[in-house]
Design a protein around this motif. Structure first.
Motif, PDB file in Angstrom:
ATOM      1  N   VAL A 170       9.332  31.995  -8.630  1.00 42.83           N
ATOM      2  CA  VAL A 170      10.086  33.034  -7.926  1.00 42.83           C
ATOM      3  C   VAL A 170      10.881  32.428  -6.770  1.00 42.83           C
ATOM      4  N   THR A 171      10.300  31.467  -6.065  1.00 42.58           N
ATOM      5  CA  THR A 171      11.002  30.817  -4.953  1.00 42.58           C
ATOM      6  C   THR A 171      12.265  30.125  -5.439  1.00 42.58           C
ATOM      7  N   MET A 172      12.179  29.419  -6.566  1.00 42.38           N
ATOM      8  CA  MET A 172      13.360  28.737  -7.091  1.00 42.38           C
ATOM      9  C   MET A 172      14.415  29.741  -7.531  1.00 42.38           C
ATOM     10  N   LEU A 173      14.006  30.842  -8.126  1.00 38.29           N
ATOM     11  CA  LEU A 173      14.968  31.862  -8.540  1.00 38.29           C
ATOM     12  C   LEU A 173      15.680  32.457  -7.327  1.00 38.29           C
ATOM     13  N   LYS A 174      14.955  32.614  -6.224  1.00 44.32           N
ATOM     14  CA  LYS A 174      15.584  33.122  -4.997  1.00 44.32           C
ATOM     15  C   LYS A 174      16.714  32.200  -4.545  1.00 44.32           C
ATOM     16  N   LEU A 175      16.503  30.901  -4.656  1.00 51.26           N
ATOM     17  CA  LEU A 175      17.538  29.946  -4.261  1.00 51.26           C
ATOM     18  C   LEU A 175      18.750  30.015  -5.178  1.00 51.26           C
ATOM     19  N   LEU A 176      18.528  30.303  -6.445  1.00 49.34           N
ATOM     20  CA  LEU A 176      19.589  30.230  -7.443  1.00 49.34           C
ATOM     21  C   LEU A 176      20.469  31.468  -7.502  1.00 49.34           C
ATOM     22  N   VAL A 177      19.927  32.633  -7.144  1.00 50.52           N
ATOM     23  CA  VAL A 177      20.638  33.894  -7.370  1.00 50.52           C
ATOM     24  C   VAL A 177      21.659  34.147  -6.268  1.00 50.52           C
ATOM     25  N   CYS A 178      22.909  34.394  -6.684  1.00 51.60           N
ATOM     26  CA  CYS A 178      23.975  34.720  -5.740  1.00 51.60           C
ATOM     27  C   CYS A 178      25.126  35.374  -6.499  1.00 51.60           C
ATOM     28  N   GLY A 179      26.174  35.774  -5.766  1.00 52.06           N
ATOM     29  CA  GLY A 179      27.378  36.310  -6.385  1.00 52.06           C
ATOM     30  C   GLY A 179      27.284  37.783  -6.716  1.00 52.06           C
ATOM     31  N   GLU A 180      28.445  38.371  -7.038  1.00 49.70           N
ATOM     32  CA  GLU A 180      28.533  39.779  -7.393  1.00 49.70           C
ATOM     33  C   GLU A 180      29.354  39.938  -8.664  1.00 49.70           C
ATOM     34  N   GLY A 181      29.111  41.041  -9.367  1.00 46.51           N
ATOM     35  CA  GLY A 181      29.896  41.339 -10.552  1.00 46.51           C
ATOM     36  C   GLY A 181      29.800  40.237 -11.587  1.00 46.51           C
ATOM     37  N   ALA A 182      30.971  39.810 -12.095  1.00 49.79           N
ATOM     38  CA  ALA A 182      31.006  38.783 -13.129  1.00 49.79           C
ATOM     39  C   ALA A 182      30.590  37.420 -12.599  1.00 49.79           C
ATOM     40  N   ALA A 183      30.518  37.296 -11.257  1.00 52.06           N
ATOM     41  CA  ALA A 183      30.074  36.029 -10.651  1.00 52.06           C
ATOM     42  C   ALA A 183      28.579  36.030 -10.357  1.00 52.06           C
ATOM     43  N   ARG A 184      27.880  37.121 -10.700  1.00 50.19           N
ATOM     44  CA  ARG A 184      26.446  37.204 -10.440  1.00 50.19           C
ATOM     45  C   ARG A 184      25.701  36.169 -11.268  1.00 50.19           C
ATOM     46  N   THR A 185      24.682  35.561 -10.662  1.00 45.26           N
ATOM     47  CA  THR A 185      23.904  34.518 -11.344  1.00 45.26           C
ATOM     48  C   THR A 185      23.213  35.067 -12.583  1.00 45.26           C
ATOM     49  N   GLY A 186      23.338  34.329 -13.682  1.00 43.96           N
ATOM     50  CA  GLY A 186      22.599  34.615 -14.901  1.00 43.96           C
ATOM     51  C   GLY A 186      21.562  33.528 -15.135  1.00 43.96           C
ATOM     52  N   VAL A 187      20.396  33.932 -15.624  1.00 38.24           N
ATOM     53  CA  VAL A 187      19.308  32.980 -15.885  1.00 38.24           C
ATOM     54  C   VAL A 187      18.869  33.134 -17.334  1.00 38.24           C
ATOM     55  N   MET A 188      18.859  32.028 -18.063  1.00 38.85           N
ATOM     56  CA  MET A 188      18.495  32.045 -19.476  1.00 38.85           C
ATOM     57  C   MET A 188      16.980  31.962 -19.627  1.00 38.85           C
ATOM     58  N   ILE A 189      16.410  32.936 -20.327  1.00 37.01           N
ATOM     59  CA  ILE A 189      14.971  32.926 -20.576  1.00 37.01           C
ATOM     60  C   ILE A 189      14.716  33.144 -22.062  1.00 37.01           C
ATOM     61  N   SER A 190      13.620  32.548 -22.540  1.00 34.34           N
ATOM     62  CA  SER A 190      13.285  32.665 -23.956  1.00 34.34           C
ATOM     63  C   SER A 190      12.776  34.067 -24.262  1.00 34.34           C
ATOM     64  N   ILE A 191      13.067  34.510 -25.468  1.00 34.19           N
ATOM     65  CA  ILE A 191      12.492  35.752 -25.993  1.00 34.19           C
ATOM     66  C   ILE A 191      11.767  35.395 -27.274  1.00 34.19           C
ATOM     67  N   PRO A 192      10.450  35.689 -27.351  1.00 34.35           N
ATOM     68  CA  PRO A 192       9.582  36.332 -26.363  1.00 34.35           C
ATOM     69  C   PRO A 192       9.416  35.471 -25.095  1.00 34.35           C
ATOM     70  N   GLN A 193       9.145  36.153 -23.976  1.00 37.18           N
ATOM     71  CA  GLN A 193       9.030  35.487 -22.679  1.00 37.18           C
ATOM     72  C   GLN A 193       7.809  35.990 -21.933  1.00 37.18           C
ATOM     73  N   TYR A 194       7.431  35.237 -20.904  1.00 33.67           N
ATOM     74  CA  TYR A 194       6.373  35.697 -20.004  1.00 33.67           C
ATOM     75  C   TYR A 194       7.013  36.666 -19.010  1.00 33.67           C
ATOM     76  N   PRO A 195       6.500  37.898 -18.879  1.00 31.37           N
ATOM     77  CA  PRO A 195       7.185  38.941 -18.108  1.00 31.37           C
ATOM     78  C   PRO A 195       7.412  38.641 -16.630  1.00 31.37           C
ATOM     79  N   LEU A 196       6.781  37.584 -16.092  1.00 35.81           N
ATOM     80  CA  LEU A 196       7.096  37.185 -14.724  1.00 35.81           C
ATOM     81  C   LEU A 196       8.594  36.964 -14.566  1.00 35.81           C
ATOM     82  N   TYR A 197       9.219  36.342 -15.563  1.00 35.77           N
ATOM     83  CA  TYR A 197      10.630  35.986 -15.458  1.00 35.77           C
ATOM     84  C   TYR A 197      11.516  37.219 -15.424  1.00 35.77           C
ATOM     85  N   SER A 198      11.341  38.120 -16.367  1.00 32.12           N
ATOM     86  CA  SER A 198      12.167  39.329 -16.381  1.00 32.12           C
ATOM     87  C   SER A 198      11.905  40.180 -15.146  1.00 32.12           C
TER      88      SER A 198
END
Length: 501
Positions: A170-198
């Motif tokens: 979660v700490t690393m995701l906090k560092l990575l997330v920024c931007g608005e709209g189409a510039a908002r950070t996207g994070v690729m996660i596997s499906i099925p995934q561990y629900p912590l990520y979503s």
């Protein structure tokens, strides 16, 4: 007269207050909207109902089962796995140093406890530590990583001790997330995934980018699928990170070295920050499978990648042979992070003061266990081997039994602590579930809980391809209870299929 006026004023004010409706500051409409989007299936409605059933059984209510068996979560000790003696001895000594005078404790446990206490403020495990973690523990983690990765260097300053692996993720995701709209950070996660990520992405308001594991080839990861997901996502967000769980949760697959190399090349080409969740690194059971750390493979691929690909990897005391979930111990290692960003990371972790010191102490014991020639070594190896061997046997048993059931298909449990079998749900049951506003596999699992006392998690809580249904089940119960659980699942599925045919 003055007294009378005061009384009348008091009466009017009180009457006015009593007529005013109390409006809370915090309501469901005024709370943080991202929190309402958070879902965590592992402790969701089915688990809440399981707790209610346990209470009802304790109150003497009649049920078609004698106990609730919770196979919903990877909580090893709750399912009967025994702790490693040496770990608990050292933690006991650290918690109550008077025991250092007790002759029943082995000398290597006392020595280890003394070293840990010397690293704590006031020689007490009840003191705060440095925010990044106890220095001596970070040094031990670094040496462990070097041994694990065949001599690849590790700088203790790149190690951050965490409150379980989840805290680091979660700490690393906090560092990575920024931007608005189409510039908002996207994070690729596997499906099925561990629900912590979503859940974390929802809370942070980031964009979740799904890439699908291939169930037909034992939940393998395909680079073509990564490319598809990335290309589509770039139309509406700014993909910045790629998360990998290896060995997999909930799917139990173990990534091959070739696959890891392909992922690293993909991350380098597409300029993605890699996050490697490696908390099950000791839990590898299938013949021909082997754990390869992302860091080791990265460095063995040469400077073209080892000097450029940004990587954060995570480990924990909660899984593997330890199963010490409640101590909340863990670490993350960061590779190729910008110095200014690293300073911000250190600032961010300082806000939460420090990870639990008992968890840090336990992490130290995991990465620096008894060595050959020390009094506790033989028993440590015996307990560790027995635990991992039992898990391997239960992984095989689970796969074998589930695959005897018509309408259930289970891939080999190559690693981790879970099976994620595919189930066939009759159309009649799907319609009834839809009419009730439930996902079909939620309907299936809830019905199983009510009829058998078996608590599983529906696959919809982890994500799955449309039109497919699954459940996640831990392999942690003791052999006798696991056999009962599997037999109940088998009997229920047969009844369920017959009922809705």
């Amino acid at each position: 007269m003055l007294c009378c006026c005061f009384f009348m004023l008091h009466f009017v004010c009180r009457s006015s207050c009593e007529n005013v409706k109390f409006e809370p500051v915090l309501t469901i409409d005024t709370m943080n909207p991202t929190v309402k989007k958070v879902e965590y299936a592992v402790r969701g409605p089915i688990v809440q109902r399981a707790v209610e059933l346990e209470r009802e059984l304790s109150e003497g209510m009649k049920k078609p089962f004698a106990e609730v068996i919770k196979a919903n979560i990877g909580d090893a000790h709750a399912m009967g796995q025994q702790p490693i003696t040496f770990f608990r001895q050292v933690l006991a000594l650290c918690s109550y140093p008077e025991l250092l005078n007790d002759s029943t404790f082995p000398e290597d446990a006392k020595s280890r406890a003394h070293r840990i206490l010397q690293s704590c403020g006031g020689n007490s495990m009840g003191s705060y530590s440095a925010s990044q973690g106890i220095d001596s523990v970070r040094q031990d983690v670094a040496r462990y990583i070097e041994r694990r990765d065949g001599g690849v260097p590790c700088d203790p300053d790149d190690i951050y001790l965490t409150t379980g692996a989840s805290d680091g993720i979660v700490t690393m995701l906090k560092l990575l997330v920024c931007g608005e709209g189409a510039a908002r950070t996207g994070v690729m996660i596997s499906i099925p995934q561990y629900p912590l990520y979503s859940a974390a992405l929802a809370e942070l308001g980031a964009v979740q980018i799904n890439y699908y594991l291939n169930e037909e080839t034992c939940w393998s990861l395909d680079i073509g699928e990564l490319q598809r997901a990335l290309d589509e996502a770039r139309q509406y967000c700014n993909p910045r990170a790629l998360c990998i769980i290896n060995p997999g949760n909930p799917t139990g697959q173990v990534q091959s070295r070739e696959c890891i190399e392909d992922v690293i090349r993909f991350a380098a080409k597409e300029r993605l920050f890699l996050m490697a969740d490696e908390v099950y690194q000791d839990n590898v059971y299938a013949e021909g499978c082997q754990f390869h750390s992302f860091k080791k493979v990265l460095f063995e691929m040469g400077p073209e990648y080892s000097n450029t690909v940004e990587l954060a990897s995570f480990h924990s005391t909660s899984k593997c042979y330890m199963g010490e979930c409640g101590f909340r111990g863990g670490y993350m290692e960061i590779i190729n992070m910008d110095d200014e960003v690293k300073a911000q990371l250190t600032k961010l972790v300082s806000v939460r003061l420090c990870p639990p010191v008992p968890g840090q102490a336990l992490m130290d014991l995991v990465v620096n266990p008894p060595q050959p020639g020390e009094p506790s070594y033989d028993n440590f190896i015996k307990e560790r081997t027995a635990t991992l061997s039992a898990l391997a046997q239960k992984a095989k048993l689970t796969e074998q039994v589930l695959n005897t059931v018509q309408g259930i298909s289970c891939n080999p449990v190559q690693g981790a602590m879970y099976s994620f079998p595919r189930i066939t749900i009759p159309e009649k049951a799907i319609k009834e579930a839809t009419d009730k506003g439930q996902q079909p596999d939620m309907f299936y699992c809830m019905k199983m809980l009510e009829e058998t006392g078996i608590c599983l998690v529906p696959g919809s809580g982890f994500g799955q391809k449309d039109g497919t249904y699954h459940f996640r089940m831990t392999i942690l119960p003791p052999n006798d209870k696991l056999q009962i659980l599997l037999n109940k699942v088998k009997e229920f599925h047969q009844r369920f299929t017959q009922q809705y045919s």
